[in-house]
Design a protein around this motif. Structure first.
Motif, short mmCIF file in Angstrom:
data_model
loop_
_atom_site.label_atom_id
_atom_site.label_comp_id
_atom_site.label_asym_id
_atom_site.label_seq_id
_atom_site.Cartn_x
_atom_site.Cartn_y
_atom_site.Cartn_z
N ALA A 150 0.81 -1.14 -0.05
CA ALA A 150 -0.12 0.11 -0.02
C ALA A 150 0.87 1.29 0.09
O ALA A 150 0.68 2.02 -0.66
N PHE A 151 1.95 1.05 0.77
CA PHE A 151 2.67 2.52 0.82
C PHE A 151 3.41 2.66 -0.29
O PHE A 151 3.30 3.89 -1.03
N PHE A 152 3.94 1.69 -0.91
CA PHE A 152 4.96 1.78 -2.29
C PHE A 152 3.44 2.23 -3.47
O PHE A 152 4.04 3.05 -4.11
N ASN A 153 2.65 1.57 -3.32
CA ASN A 153 1.47 2.13 -4.17
C ASN A 153 1.26 3.29 -4.37
O ASN A 153 1.36 4.16 -5.48
N GLU A 154 1.12 3.95 -3.28
CA GLU A 154 0.50 5.36 -3.08
C GLU A 154 1.71 6.33 -3.26
O GLU A 154 1.78 7.25 -3.74
N ARG A 161 10.33 9.64 -4.06
CA ARG A 161 11.56 8.83 -3.78
C ARG A 161 11.33 8.38 -2.26
O ARG A 161 11.49 9.26 -1.41
N MET A 162 11.11 7.18 -1.78
CA MET A 162 10.71 6.60 -0.67
C MET A 162 11.48 5.34 -0.58
O MET A 162 11.64 4.51 -1.46
N ILE A 163 11.88 4.87 0.55
CA ILE A 163 12.22 3.66 1.00
C ILE A 163 11.58 3.15 2.10
O ILE A 163 11.44 3.63 3.01
N ALA A 164 11.41 1.91 2.18
CA ALA A 164 10.21 1.27 3.15
C ALA A 164 10.70 -0.36 3.14
O ALA A 164 11.37 -1.00 2.03
N GLY A 165 10.21 -0.86 4.02
CA GLY A 165 10.17 -2.73 4.16
C GLY A 165 9.33 -3.01 5.27
O GLY A 165 8.93 -2.50 5.95
N LYS A 166 9.01 -4.35 4.89
CA LYS A 166 8.30 -5.12 5.65
C LYS A 166 8.99 -5.30 7.15
O LYS A 166 10.14 -5.89 7.12
N SER A 202 12.88 2.35 -3.10
CA SER A 202 13.85 1.41 -2.86
C SER A 202 13.41 0.57 -1.84
O SER A 202 12.55 0.97 -0.80
N TYR A 203 13.95 -0.64 -1.43
CA TYR A 203 13.61 -1.53 -0.30
C TYR A 203 14.69 -1.37 0.66
O TYR A 203 15.79 -1.35 0.54
N ALA A 204 14.07 -1.61 1.94
CA ALA A 204 15.14 -1.72 2.89
C ALA A 204 14.55 -2.98 3.85
O ALA A 204 13.44 -3.19 4.29
N VAL A 205 15.71 -3.78 4.04
CA VAL A 205 15.35 -5.19 4.78
C VAL A 205 15.21 -4.47 6.33
O VAL A 205 16.12 -3.74 6.65
N THR A 206 13.98 -4.85 7.00
CA THR A 206 13.73 -4.42 8.27
C THR A 206 13.68 -5.13 9.33
O THR A 206 12.28 -5.33 9.84
N PRO A 207 14.37 -5.73 10.00
CA PRO A 207 14.35 -6.32 11.33
C PRO A 207 13.99 -5.53 12.19
O PRO A 207 14.53 -4.15 12.45
N ARG A 208 12.99 -5.54 12.95
CA ARG A 208 12.39 -4.38 14.08
C ARG A 208 13.80 -3.95 15.06
O ARG A 208 14.14 -2.64 14.94
N PHE A 209 14.22 -4.98 15.92
CA PHE A 209 15.31 -4.50 16.44
C PHE A 209 15.89 -6.15 17.04
O PHE A 209 15.06 -7.01 17.07
N ALA A 210 17.02 -6.21 17.43
CA ALA A 210 17.51 -7.48 17.82
C ALA A 210 16.63 -8.36 18.63
O ALA A 210 16.64 -9.46 18.56
N PRO A 211 16.08 -7.75 19.77
CA PRO A 211 15.47 -8.62 20.72
C PRO A 211 14.14 -9.13 20.00
O PRO A 211 13.67 -10.50 20.65
#
Length: 454
Positions: A150-154, A161-166, A202-211
């Motif tokens: 949805a974010f990339f579509n819009e 120019r946006m960068i996002a990831g799951k 562009s895509y960002a590999v997105t682990p939330r945080f280490a825990p």
């Protein structure tokens, strides 16, 4: 006919400011300021910059001249850390990081199982970015692929120019927000194939945080980064002291918090670590040695009581730093307000933070953190013409205050301390106006959300 229109020259006449270096390095030579300047645009990119009196006589009469006399034109702001799904919960009361995630963030993120909700929030989110003069952002989605779709579509519809990831989470989170190492890899890979380097996305590999990731999932993140080496790594680092202690218990073999990511071979160019407040000397050296970047999020750091980033230490190590609003722990989409809080954080540590530094971090500093210098961030020849028109007289008091300013720095500092979205008169994307204050939004949405029960 269309080629002729694409090649048409547009000239923006205004007072024009941009940065060519970090003020901490280059001092007064870090910025360029053209009073009564001219920005020349063709095919959505910068082809010339200088004083109006020098540029206008050399142009063909067919050029379109757009005047913003007495206003300040700057490159579009760059937000290097922000959460799409937390738009609804900005300003949620009374918690620190770990309890705030449980009480507010996770329940809100569950709503992104609904595609309609994902689309509506994406539109509201993008409207707010443009209203605040932000033209590029590094964005957290949710674990749901539809949040990113949805974010990339819009964003694509608006030519942004946006960068996002799951988000990738396979432990220490609600069951209905958890994926697994292989599923997170498969879904992220499919999104990369679908969206990465499509138009201006562009895509960002997105682990939330280490825990919230097992070592197995972190290895899957690294696999993605190695398979697609020009993607980004976007995660959190060393935001909260309790979080840091939690990481020690979960990863006892790691030397420190950054060591968790380092062991997984995730510390590299185009890795952006949000917050990075409580870092050791070793961690700072590691970030610098590997060309990784920090997103400084002053508003959320104060709101959640997380701590104070020592910006001077980052500068001494030569680490690229951008600024992030970190909405929704951050309480404003405005990079002006974010600069306001950044100033206070340095004051509390006895350090200086000029308006030039704040504007640099919001523009060229952000571009450098995202490895996009030469593409966005200033008005270098060939850069994409994403820019904003700022109004010194946005409010009667701001007009009064800036009327007493004697230097450019005093004007900018007053704008950073007193300004917000009202200071953004227009936002341009690739040379075209897409937002105008006090006018009906070009990209209107109903914002009547059919909210799903979590």
């Amino acid at each position: 006919m269309s080629t002729q229109n694409n090649n048409k020259i547009t000239v923006i006449c205004a007072n024009i400011l941009d940065f060519v270096d970090d003020p901490a390095i280059a001092g007064d030579n870090a910025h360029r300021y053209f009073e009564k300047g001219a920005l020349v645009i063709q095919n959505g990119k910068v082809v010339n910059l200088g004083y109006e009196q020098d540029i206008l006589p050399s142009l063909d009469k067919s050029a379109t001249i757009i005047r913003h006399d007495g206003k300040l034109v700057m490159p579009g702001m760059i937000d290097t850390h922000i959460h799409l799904p937390q738009t609804e919960m900005v300003g949620a009361y009374g918690e620190q990081l770990l309890s705030w995630l449980t009480e507010y963030a996770f329940p809100t993120e569950k709503k992104f199982t609904c595609e309609h909700y994902s689309k509506d929030i994406s539109n509201r989110f993008l409207d707010e970015l443009l209203r605040n003069g932000t033209t590029t952002a590094l964005v957290f989605g949710t674990v749901h692929t539809q949040s990113v779709d949805a974010f990339f579509n819009e964003s694509q519809k608006r030519n942004l120019r946006m960068i996002a990831g799951k988000v990738m989470m396979d432990r220490n989170c609600p069951d209905d927000l958890s994926d697994c190492a292989q599923t997170s890899y498969d879904q992220s890979k499919a999104l990369i194939e679908k969206w990465h380097n499509v138009d201006r996305l562009s895509y960002a590999v997105t682990p939330r945080f280490a825990p919230t990731s097992t070592p197995e999932q972190l290895q899957k993140c690294t696999q993605l980064l190695e398979e697609y080496p020009d993607t980004y790594l976007h995660t959190h680092l060393s935001e909260n002291k309790d979080e840091c202690e939690w990481v020690k218990g979960l990863f006892p073999e790691a030397e420190d918090y950054l060591g968790v990511y380092e062991q997984a071979k995730m510390v590299r160019k185009r890795s952006v670590f949000a917050h990075s407040i409580h870092l050791s000397e070793r961690e700072l050296c590691c970030l610098a040695d590997n060309n990784a970047a920090i997103s400084h999020c002053p508003t959320s750091n104060l709101f959640l009581g997380s701590g104070l980033l020592n910006l001077k230490r980052c500068e001494e190590h030569g680490i690229n730093v951008g600024m992030g609003t970190d909405v929704g722990a951050g309480t404003s989409f405005s990079m002006l307000q974010t600069g306001n809080e950044a100033y206070k954080i340095q004051q509390l540590q006895g350090q200086r933070f000029s308006a030039f530094k704040g504007m640099y971090l919001a523009t060229l500093g952000g571009a450098r953190a995202l490895d996009l210098e030469g593409t966005i961030g200033n008005f270098a020849i060939g850069c994409e013409a994403d820019f904003i028109v700022m109004d010194y007289a946005a409010t009667s008091f701001l007009k009064f205050r800036i009327g007493h300013a004697k230097t450019l720095h005093e004007q900018l500092f007053a704008m950073m301390m007193l300004g917000d979205d009202r200071c953004i008169e227009q936002t341009y994307i690739m040379g075209k106006s897409v937002y105008k204050r006090d006018a009906k939004e070009q990209f209107s949405t109903t914002h009547t959300l059919q909210l799903e029960e979590a």
